[in-house]
Design an enzyme around this catalytic site. Structure first.
Site, PDB file in Angstrom:
ATOM      1  N   ASP A 199      29.597  -4.102  69.075  1.00  0.00           N
ATOM      2  CA  ASP A 199      30.850  -4.135  69.822  1.00  0.00           C
ATOM      3  C   ASP A 199      31.957  -3.375  69.086  1.00  0.00           C
ATOM      4  OD1 ASP A 199      32.247  -5.586  72.072  1.00  0.00           O
ATOM      5  OD2 ASP A 199      33.415  -6.417  70.424  1.00  0.00           O
ATOM      6  N   GLU A 239      28.883   0.534  71.016  1.00  0.00           N
ATOM      7  CA  GLU A 239      29.934   0.688  72.028  1.00  0.00           C
ATOM      8  C   GLU A 239      30.945   1.681  71.459  1.00  0.00           C
ATOM      9  OE1 GLU A 239      33.159  -1.864  74.651  1.00  0.00           O
ATOM     10  OE2 GLU A 239      32.826  -2.390  72.580  1.00  0.00           O
TER      11      GLU A 239
HETATM   12  C1  GLC Z   1      34.027  -5.120  74.000  1.00  0.00           C
HETATM   13  C2  GLC Z   1      33.437  -5.966  75.089  1.00  0.00           C
HETATM   14  C3  GLC Z   1      34.534  -6.655  75.825  1.00  0.00           C
HETATM   15  C4  GLC Z   1      35.352  -7.481  74.850  1.00  0.00           C
HETATM   16  C5  GLC Z   1      35.832  -6.628  73.696  1.00  0.00           C
HETATM   17  C6  GLC Z   1      36.390  -7.452  72.601  1.00  0.00           C
HETATM   18  O1  GLC Z   1      34.785  -4.078  74.515  1.00  0.00           O
HETATM   19  O2  GLC Z   1      32.643  -5.195  75.932  1.00  0.00           O
HETATM   20  O3  GLC Z   1      34.046  -7.455  76.849  1.00  0.00           O
HETATM   21  O4  GLC Z   1      36.464  -8.030  75.489  1.00  0.00           O
HETATM   22  O5  GLC Z   1      34.793  -5.880  73.139  1.00  0.00           O
HETATM   23  O6  GLC Z   1      35.361  -8.090  71.892  1.00  0.00           O
END
Ligand code: GLC
Length: 542
Positions: A199, A239
């Site tokens: 993440d 991500e």
């Molecule tokens: C990422 C996740 C999202 C979350 C964020 C903070 O972007 O996909 O859902 O709110 O991280 O952890």
């Protein structure tokens, strides 16, 4: 080279709180996922991405973690997690977990100890300042948080949070924090996961870089090495929503992230879907760097967040917004769309199927969002991104077959009105209807398994002279050639394939049965929103 499982994985993202409730308490849970693995198996999914199920106050859908090594009691127990991993393995399905370590919940023990005592070893786990300072970062949720620094009375200092104020950023300059991350990875790798969807990676890299030039790359290398030494096949699926020219900073020639979630492509796909023009996708494919030898992209249509359109220029972003989110209630954070795929495409099964045919023909591993395989809708009465996180619609039974708790105890209300209501859109009905969206997407997934050139090979854009057709040639030394055509327009078209070695193609998968082409007309017909995946005849009929 051995085929690497992730290069051609078909990944299915499940929010365990929303999938299936095994104990009638109103929350989906890990046992519920285990019970429904047959659905994934039937669809041909090879990898399950399990969204956070850790201890959490659930103020950010579980991304606000209070203990990374345990299961929130509403979602089950640690033995349930082990049982799920074992059951998935028996089905040949790998499991990837969310690794959320950019921040913690403010309820995490580390933060509680850090704020209470300046001398606590946990103080330096977070980022503090006597005054808000410019760290070159903007709040991620600008319409919700107006800054990244919040005063903490107990601590007597400001703490930094790029996400919500209840999610303080961890400090990657602190070796103890990095050790904690390794502990978390070690724990889940031992239990048998095949990697992590990591993440908010760019913010972790930013933090490590701020501490020491080159520190960002070091952090990625350190994490990758740690994972590879323990489980060589495990992946870090990052991500990473950054401009294309920064992708290499995350792949690091194969030493960094194994896979990147390709936000760039995601934005171009929606521009193409909105305009009916293939060019944005074709251009993205030409511009994207080739992943390292053992690397890969992951592509998707919609995920559990808003459709963030930041990678588009302003005019293009407006086009997509106006097309798919004409109403202000459909938008979020001034930059994105908080709808699921099916409502955006007007519930038109032909278009939803074509969008999936496109997804599954893009170089990279496709990620399906739970519920999109049956064309589920959203619930705009839910806040922010929660609109797309609605209970899975299994059947027309009460609560959509998601839970047998009283409806007022459900984690989220089921979609029960309108064209996407669970009595109209559900797994049970579509399972029995040949030609249903579920059946068509299942066929695509299974056909894709046979076309390994898509995930493994070299690809190039075929110039068909038809602006609405995404036409790709995929080629691999072992698998040979595959051609994928997807018509983004509603009109039937004839497509010419100029490549000399591609004059005798036969369908492997198509939206309909197409009559054989006539010899004197070396072109292929495509229905409006039609798709055809083809092979050279001599590959099929040897
Ligand atoms: C990422 C996740 C999202 C979350 C964020 C903070 O972007 O996909 O859902 O709110 O991280 O952890």
């Amino acid at each position: 080279m051995q085929p690497l499982w992730y290069r051609n994985a078909v990944i299915y993202a499940v929010d365990p709180a929303m999938f299936h409730d095994s104990n009638a308490d109103g929350w989906g849970d890990l046992r519920g996922v285990t019970q429904r693995l047959d659905h994934l198996r039937g669809l041909g999914v090879t990898c399950l991405w399990l969204l956070p199920f850790y201890h959490s106050p659930f103020r950010d859908g579980g991304y606000d973690v209070t203990d990374h090594l345990g299961v929130d009691p509403r979602l089950g127990t640690l033995p349930d997690a082990v049982e799920l991993l074992e059951a998935a393995e028996a089905y040949g399905i790998r499991v990837v977990l969310d690794l959320v370590v950019q921040h913690t919940s403010d309820q995490h023990r580390w933060f509680q100890e850090a704020r209470a005592d300046r001398d606590s070893p946990y103080r330096d786990y977070y980022i503090w300042s006597d005054e808000p300072r410019d760290d070159g970062l903007e709040p991620i949720f600008p319409t919700v948080e107006d800054g990244i620094w919040t005063w903490d009375e107990t601590a007597g200092q400001y703490y930094r949070h790029v996400f919500y104020a209840h999610e303080p950023d961890l400090n990657f300059a602190n070796p103890a924090v990095r050790e904690e991350i390794r502990d978390i990875m070690r724990f889940w790798l031992r239990l048998g996961v095949s990697g992590f969807r990591t993440d908010a990676i760019p913010y972790m890299v930013h933090g490590a870089e701020a501490a020491e030039p080159g520190g960002g790359a070091d952090l990625l290398r350190e994490m990758r090495e740690f994972v590879m030494l323990r489980q060589p096949e495990a992946v870090l699926l990052g991500e990473v929503d950054v401009p294309l020219d920064e992708y290499d900073d995350y792949f690091l020639d194969g030493d960094g992230l194994t896979m990147l979630l390709n936000f760039w492509m995601n934005n171009q796909v929606f521009l193409s879907l909105a305009t009916g023009e293939a060019e944005p996708i074709h251009k993205a494919l030409r511009d994207m760097p080739q992943p390292p030898r053992l690397g890969q992209y992951a592509n998707w249509l919609r995920n559990h967040d808003e459709l963030d359109l930041e990678r588009l220029g302003e005019a293009d972003r407006e086009t997509v917004m106006d097309t798919f989110a004409p109403d202000e209630t459909m938008r979020a954070y001034g930059r994105g769309i908080r709808r699921r795929l099916a409502p955006m495409l007007g519930g038109d099964e032909r278009r939803i199927a074509a969008a999936h045919a496109l997804l599954l023909s893009l170089p990279g591993a496709p990620v399906l969002q739970y519920g999109d395989e049956i064309g589920m809708g959203d619930d705009l009465s839910r806040n922010e991104r929660l609109s797309v996180r609605v209970p899975m619609q299994w059947s027309s039974d009460e609560n959509a077959g998601f839970s047998s708790a009283p409806p007022d105890r459900l984690v989220a209300g089921v979609v029960k009105d309108g064209p996407f209501a669970y009595d109209r859109v559900n797994v049970y009905d579509q399972q029995r209807r040949s030609g249903s969206l579920l059946a068509r997407i299942g066929d695509m997934v299974r056909s894709r398994h046979g076309l390994t050139a898509i995930g493994f090979g070299r690809h190039s854009v075929i110039d068909t002279g038809r602006p609405s057709v995404v036409a790709l040639r995929h080629e691999d030394d072992r698998d040979g050639i595959a051609v994928t055509l997807v018509n983004l327009g509603g009109e039937e078209v004839e497509v010419a394939i100029p490549d000399e070695d591609l004059h005798d193609l036969v369908d492997v998968l198509a939206d309909a049965e197409y009559p054989p082409e006539e010899d004197d007309r070396p072109s292929l017909r495509l229905n409006g929103h039609g798709y055809r995946w083809l092979r050279p005849r001599n590959h099929i009929f040897k």
